[in-house]
Design a protein around this motif. Structure first.
Motif, PDB file in Angstrom:
ATOM      1  N   ASN A  20       0.559  -1.302  -0.172  1.00 22.11           N
ATOM      2  CA  ASN A  20      -0.173  -0.110   0.290  1.00 22.11           C
ATOM      3  C   ASN A  20       0.778   1.530   0.000  1.00 22.11           C
ATOM      4  N   ASP A  21       1.655   1.393  -0.999  1.00 18.05           N
ATOM      5  CA  ASP A  21       1.998   2.801  -1.640  1.00 18.05           C
ATOM      6  C   ASP A  21       3.710   2.278  -0.639  1.00 18.05           C
ATOM      7  N   THR A  22       3.627   2.043   0.007  1.00 20.31           N
ATOM      8  CA  THR A  22       5.083   1.719   1.391  1.00 20.31           C
ATOM      9  C   THR A  22       6.684   2.337   0.730  1.00 20.31           C
ATOM     10  N   THR A  23       6.670   1.817  -0.486  1.00 20.61           N
ATOM     11  CA  THR A  23       7.834   2.531  -0.592  1.00 20.61           C
ATOM     12  C   THR A  23       7.387   3.070  -1.815  1.00 20.61           C
ATOM     13  N   SER A  24       6.535   3.807  -1.855  1.00 23.85           N
ATOM     14  CA  SER A  24       6.071   5.583  -2.907  1.00 23.85           C
ATOM     15  C   SER A  24       7.840   6.102  -2.479  1.00 23.85           C
ATOM     16  N   ASN A  25       7.594   6.883  -3.907  1.00 21.38           N
ATOM     17  CA  ASN A  25       8.137   7.845  -3.921  1.00 21.38           C
ATOM     18  C   ASN A  25       8.689   9.076  -2.944  1.00 21.38           C
ATOM     19  N   ASN A  26       9.566   9.567  -1.953  1.00 20.54           N
ATOM     20  CA  ASN A  26       9.900  10.203  -1.251  1.00 20.54           C
ATOM     21  C   ASN A  26       9.236  11.890  -1.259  1.00 20.54           C
ATOM     22  N   ASP A  27       9.543  11.438  -2.794  1.00 19.29           N
ATOM     23  CA  ASP A  27       8.903  13.130  -3.438  1.00 19.29           C
ATOM     24  C   ASP A  27       7.653  14.002  -3.187  1.00 19.29           C
ATOM     25  N   ASP A  28       6.654  12.293  -3.141  1.00 25.66           N
ATOM     26  CA  ASP A  28       5.449  12.452  -2.832  1.00 25.66           C
ATOM     27  C   ASP A  28       4.659  12.788  -1.054  1.00 25.66           C
ATOM     28  N   ILE A  29       5.711  12.826   0.064  1.00 25.30           N
ATOM     29  CA  ILE A  29       6.155  12.599   1.344  1.00 25.30           C
ATOM     30  C   ILE A  29       6.072  13.839   1.853  1.00 25.30           C
ATOM     31  N   TYR A  30       4.919  14.481   2.331  1.00 22.47           N
ATOM     32  CA  TYR A  30       4.878  16.218   3.032  1.00 22.47           C
ATOM     33  C   TYR A  30       5.641  15.811   3.579  1.00 22.47           C
ATOM     34  N   LYS A  31       7.069  17.087   4.178  1.00 27.02           N
ATOM     35  CA  LYS A  31       7.270  16.574   6.071  1.00 27.02           C
ATOM     36  C   LYS A  31       7.505  18.150   6.234  1.00 27.02           C
ATOM     37  N   PRO A  32       7.132  17.506   7.889  1.00 24.97           N
ATOM     38  CA  PRO A  32       6.573  19.405   8.072  1.00 24.97           C
ATOM     39  C   PRO A  32       7.969  20.059   8.295  1.00 24.97           C
ATOM     40  N   LYS A  33       7.742  21.757   8.468  1.00 27.39           N
ATOM     41  CA  LYS A  33       9.123  22.899   9.032  1.00 27.39           C
ATOM     42  C   LYS A  33       8.441  23.771   9.905  1.00 27.39           C
ATOM     43  N   GLY A  34       9.452  24.454  10.446  1.00 28.50           N
ATOM     44  CA  GLY A  34       9.207  25.759  10.999  1.00 28.50           C
ATOM     45  C   GLY A  34       8.462  24.903  12.399  1.00 28.50           C
ATOM     46  N   LEU A  35       7.756  25.701  12.719  1.00 29.62           N
ATOM     47  CA  LEU A  35       7.431  26.282  14.201  1.00 29.62           C
ATOM     48  C   LEU A  35       5.929  25.707  14.747  1.00 29.62           C
ATOM     49  N   PHE A  36       5.825  24.685  15.262  1.00 33.30           N
ATOM     50  CA  PHE A  36       4.306  24.644  15.591  1.00 33.30           C
ATOM     51  C   PHE A  36       4.631  24.432  17.260  1.00 33.30           C
ATOM     52  N   THR A  37       2.955  24.056  17.790  1.00 37.10           N
ATOM     53  CA  THR A  37       2.818  25.073  18.887  1.00 37.10           C
ATOM     54  C   THR A  37       2.384  22.839  19.564  1.00 37.10           C
ATOM     55  N   SER A  38       2.706  22.951  20.605  1.00 38.56           N
ATOM     56  CA  SER A  38       2.965  21.620  21.783  1.00 38.56           C
ATOM     57  C   SER A  38       1.507  21.017  21.709  1.00 38.56           C
ATOM     58  N   SER A  39       0.701  22.190  22.040  1.00 37.83           N
ATOM     59  CA  SER A  39      -0.443  21.981  22.902  1.00 37.83           C
ATOM     60  C   SER A  39      -1.596  23.224  22.664  1.00 37.83           C
ATOM     61  N   PHE A  40      -2.430  23.193  22.723  1.00 37.37           N
ATOM     62  CA  PHE A  40      -3.509  24.251  22.674  1.00 37.37           C
ATOM     63  C   PHE A  40      -4.225  24.132  23.872  1.00 37.37           C
ATOM     64  N   GLY A  41      -4.173  24.604  24.851  1.00 33.03           N
ATOM     65  CA  GLY A  41      -5.365  24.553  25.935  1.00 33.03           C
ATOM     66  C   GLY A  41      -5.771  25.913  25.661  1.00 33.03           C
ATOM     67  N   ASN A  42      -5.112  26.446  25.482  1.00 36.06           N
ATOM     68  CA  ASN A  42      -5.964  28.140  25.342  1.00 36.06           C
ATOM     69  C   ASN A  42      -5.857  27.907  23.574  1.00 36.06           C
ATOM     70  N   GLU A  43      -6.669  27.984  22.531  1.00 36.20           N
ATOM     71  CA  GLU A  43      -6.994  28.342  21.382  1.00 36.20           C
ATOM     72  C   GLU A  43      -6.424  28.859  20.624  1.00 36.20           C
ATOM     73  N   THR A  44      -5.807  30.430  22.056  1.00 40.40           N
ATOM     74  CA  THR A  44      -5.372  31.316  21.113  1.00 40.40           C
ATOM     75  C   THR A  44      -3.919  31.382  20.238  1.00 40.40           C
ATOM     76  N   ALA A  45      -3.247  30.380  20.820  1.00 42.56           N
ATOM     77  CA  ALA A  45      -1.565  30.064  20.261  1.00 42.56           C
ATOM     78  C   ALA A  45      -2.020  30.185  18.943  1.00 42.56           C
ATOM     79  N   LEU A  46      -3.180  28.953  18.860  1.00 46.90           N
ATOM     80  CA  LEU A  46      -3.172  28.579  16.966  1.00 46.90           C
ATOM     81  C   LEU A  46      -3.749  29.966  15.788  1.00 46.90           C
ATOM     82  N   ASP A  47      -4.039  30.734  16.760  1.00 45.74           N
ATOM     83  CA  ASP A  47      -3.804  31.919  16.282  1.00 45.74           C
ATOM     84  C   ASP A  47      -2.700  32.733  15.750  1.00 45.74           C
ATOM     85  N   ASN A  48      -1.169  32.994  15.866  1.00 46.39           N
ATOM     86  CA  ASN A  48      -0.802  33.103  16.119  1.00 46.39           C
ATOM     87  C   ASN A  48      -0.296  32.631  14.658  1.00 46.39           C
ATOM     88  N   LYS A  49       0.696  33.503  14.040  1.00 41.54           N
ATOM     89  CA  LYS A  49       0.690  34.084  12.852  1.00 41.54           C
ATOM     90  C   LYS A  49       2.114  33.152  12.267  1.00 41.54           C
TER      91      LYS A  49
END
Length: 329
Positions: A20-49
């Motif tokens: 099931n596409d395990t050996t698909s071209n790695n170019d098809d796999i999106y890998k995240p980069k930059g900044l994420f928040t590790s949690s959000f009890g306060n949803e305003t964290a998600l509004d930071n640009k």
């Protein structure tokens, strides 16, 4: 379940997933980069640009309270504000001491007890007991059936049978205590790699991360795990290393930091604490983590919600996002 049947089930699981596409071209796999928040009890964290997405963490015991009965409502509730803002998300299933009780009490998985730093007594299933990965295979497939087609899911962490259930260590438990219950370098490496392949095969179109620490005061153990997984042709460079302890300091796990600096694979990170916990960072300077990330080659950092709610270092956030966008595909 007898061992022969268990082996057949796991082999079948891997075989079906591999087709099931395990050996698909790695170019098809999106890998995240930059900044994420590790949690959000306060949803305003998600509004930071400068927030590109959020980690969603749930315990195995919450999402499979009874064997084979899955309840993903907590994940779905967290997804509501994420989807409203059209940002990405990562998934972390917390196992270890937060594995469901039925795994030990009814299914008979072997375990040992540790006292965590918060003095809570936890039962830790032995990852080298085949029953543990047998059940994790079912869990991984159930999660993939529900979420693998979501293009906004960009990273899946590997659950671990450790103190906090994702990080790859035991929070100061003496080495002698671990070896006395049967932990060895060989069975740890083998079992963590097996868990990783289970999740990588289930989520065959996603980037995967394994959090690493020195185990039993030994850097060769995490180094072998991350190197073997990165070099596994079947995984096609989808499995990266994660460090949930980036601090700017070079004295903590110094040998592992050196190994990461020359590691050719993807590296994901989480800040060791909040910026107001200044003693946790090099020279009491939270922003030292960004310089360290560039030195090591880290593509992605999860900051605590506090940073984004209070917008503590906006220029540094923007600079790291710009750096990661330019540096990584």
């Amino acid at each position: 379940m007898n061992k022969l049947l268990c082996t057949i089930l796991i082999i079948t699981f891997f075989s079906c997933s591999s087709n099931n596409d395990t050996t698909s071209n790695n170019d098809d796999i999106y890998k995240p980069k930059g900044l994420f928040t590790s949690s959000f009890g306060n949803e305003t964290a998600l509004d930071n640009k400068q927030v590109n997405g959020s980690l969603i963490r749930v315990t195995w015991s919450d999402i499979e309270p009874r064997k084979g009965e899955y309840d993903f409502s907590k994940i779905e509730q967290f997804l509501i504000p994420i989807k409203l803002r059209n940002i990405k998300w990562s998934l972390g299933i917390i196992a270890g001491g937060d594995s469901p009780n039925w795994l030990i009490d009814d299914y008979g998985a072997e375990y040992f007890e540790i006292t965590r730093v918060d003095e809570a007594l936890k039962r830790i299933p032995k990852i080298w007991d085949s029953k543990v990965n047998e059940r994790l295979a079912y869990l991984a497939q159930a999660l993939a059936d529900s979420f693998a087609d979501d293009e906004d899911l960009v990273l899946v962490y590997v659950p671990q049978m450790t103190a906090n259930g994702i990080e790859g260590h035991f929070n100061g438990v003496p080495t002698a205590q671990l070896t006395n219950v049967g932990l060895t370098a060989d069975n740890w490496v083998k079992s963590v790699k097996e868990t990783t392949k289970i999740f990588a095969n289930a989520f065959s179109n996603k980037a995967i991360a394994v959090e690493i620490h020195d185990v039993m005061d030994n850097t060769s153990i995490p180094k072998q795990i991350m190197t073997d997984l990165w070099n596994d042709n079947d995984l096609n460079h989808r499995v990266g290393a994660a460090i949930w302890w980036i601090s700017g300091k070079t004295t903590y796990q110094a040998n592992l930091l050196e190994a990461l600096t020359i590691f050719p694979g993807d590296i994901y990170a989480q800040a060791i604490g909040r910026s107001d916990q200044i003693e946790r960072f090099e020279d009491d300077d939270f922003t030292s983590i960004f310089n360290q990330a560039k030195t090591i080659g880290i593509r992605y950092i999860e900051l605590w919600e506090y940073e984004f709610v209070n917008n503590t270092f906006p220029l540094d956030f923007e600079n790291f996002n710009n750096y990661s966008n330019i540096t990584f595909e």
